[in-house]
Design an enzyme around this catalytic site. Structure first.
Site, PDB file in Angstrom:
ATOM      1  N   TYR A 104     -41.130 -29.411   8.475  1.00 15.90           N
ATOM      2  CA  TYR A 104     -40.527 -30.713   8.698  1.00 15.90           C
ATOM      3  C   TYR A 104     -41.564 -31.811   8.506  1.00 15.90           C
ATOM      4  O   TYR A 104     -42.755 -31.617   8.801  1.00 15.90           O
ATOM      5  CB  TYR A 104     -39.974 -30.828  10.123  1.00 15.90           C
ATOM      6  N   TYR A 143     -39.111 -20.791   8.971  1.00 18.56           N
ATOM      7  CA  TYR A 143     -40.394 -21.176   9.556  1.00 18.56           C
ATOM      8  C   TYR A 143     -40.601 -20.434  10.880  1.00 18.56           C
ATOM      9  O   TYR A 143     -39.642 -20.066  11.556  1.00 18.56           O
ATOM     10  CB  TYR A 143     -40.493 -22.685   9.752  1.00 18.56           C
ATOM     11  N   ARG A 153     -37.252 -18.856  12.452  1.00 19.11           N
ATOM     12  CA  ARG A 153     -35.919 -19.436  12.351  1.00 19.11           C
ATOM     13  C   ARG A 153     -35.377 -19.228  10.954  1.00 19.11           C
ATOM     14  O   ARG A 153     -36.051 -19.467   9.960  1.00 19.11           O
ATOM     15  CB  ARG A 153     -35.952 -20.950  12.596  1.00 19.11           C
ATOM     16  N   HIS A 156     -31.852 -23.352   7.748  1.00 16.57           N
ATOM     17  CA  HIS A 156     -30.715 -24.062   8.327  1.00 16.57           C
ATOM     18  C   HIS A 156     -30.839 -25.558   8.070  1.00 16.57           C
ATOM     19  O   HIS A 156     -31.917 -26.071   7.780  1.00 16.57           O
ATOM     20  CB  HIS A 156     -30.611 -23.798   9.838  1.00 16.57           C
ATOM     21  N   HIS A 158     -29.587 -29.229   9.938  1.00 16.30           N
ATOM     22  CA  HIS A 158     -29.012 -29.874  11.108  1.00 16.30           C
ATOM     23  C   HIS A 158     -27.999 -30.933  10.671  1.00 16.30           C
ATOM     24  O   HIS A 158     -28.250 -31.700   9.735  1.00 16.30           O
ATOM     25  CB  HIS A 158     -30.102 -30.546  11.938  1.00 16.30           C
TER      26      HIS A 158
END
Length: 237
Positions: A104, A143, A153, A156, A158
């Site tokens: 991110y 990640y 994870r 995905h 959000h």
């Protein structure tokens, strides 16, 4: 006369606030019963989220700062629907995600994966009169996180949805089909109903794939009812 909305949260559909396998919920979950505050006229009517808040190109995450993002281009599309199947128009849909390497653009994300100078990881769009939305982005990478030993994870995206006013916000996540990490993810696993978990997994669409450009994944969002999309920390509206 304005009739203020009041919807009951389905039992067993959304993840509980305290999910033992999802470690950080032990810190965030309330220790006492929630006190639900009714929405009065002020909360329902303002501040409004108008079309002027969305600019052309806000739904294309692949072009930023004078260059093109790295990674596999994808189109994510779908509809926002009410419990009876009616489309929800003019809903502000926002997304945020990791880049193709699984990182991110955030100050606290410092794991050893490269940042992409041409990928901010955020986008927004308004649903049309049929409740339709679409984003062009890159497929996010998996990640690591510190929930448990060797925790990763799955890929995905959000989603954040706003209704008629700023207080009417819902948040969820979209996953990808055939991701091998899905069975090991305690976030997705915190949803009690297996059928509800499946509703967070997008569907590959060859029909909407753009030849020589981008794959396509369909993800409809149902706001409430027995077929509702599972939401993070939902409450009565």
């Amino acid at each position: 006369m304005i009739i203020l909305p009041s919807y009951r949260r389905p039992v067993g559909l959304h993840p509980p606030l305290d999910s033992p396998e999802y470690g950080s919920t032990r810190l965030r979950a309330p220790k006492q019963d929630l006190v639900l505050l009714p929405h009065h006229l002020t909360e329902v009517t303002g501040p409004l989220l108008g079309s002027d808040r969305v600019q052309p190109g806000d739904n294309d995450l692949t072009m930023s700062r004078g260059g093109e993002a790295q990674g596999q281009r994808i189109r994510v599309f779908g509809r926002v629907l009410d419990s009876d199947g009616r489309p929800v128009p003019d809903s502000l849909v926002e997304v945020w995600q990791a880049n193709a390497a699984g990182r991110y653009r955030h100050a606290v994300d410092n794991w050893n994966a490269p940042l992409d100078p041409h990928f901010t990881g955020v986008g927004r769009v308004l649903t049309d009169e049929q409740g339709r939305y679409e984003f062009t982005t890159v497929r996010p990478g998996a990640y690591p996180w510190r929930n448990h030993d060797n925790a990763w994870r799955p890929a995905h995206i959000h989603f954040s949805l706003f209704g008629r006013a700023f207080t009417q916000r819902l948040v969820t996540q979209m996953y990808f089909p055939d991701d091998p990490l899905i069975p090991y993810d305690p976030v997705l696993g915190s949803i009690p109903d297996p059928a509800a978990r499946e509703r967070l997994v997008s569907r590959f669409s060859l029909e909407r794939t753009t030849p020589m450009f981008a794959l396509a994944f369909e993800f409809d969002i149902v706001l409430r009812g027995p077929a509702a999309t599972p939401l993070e920390e939902p409450h009565d509206d």
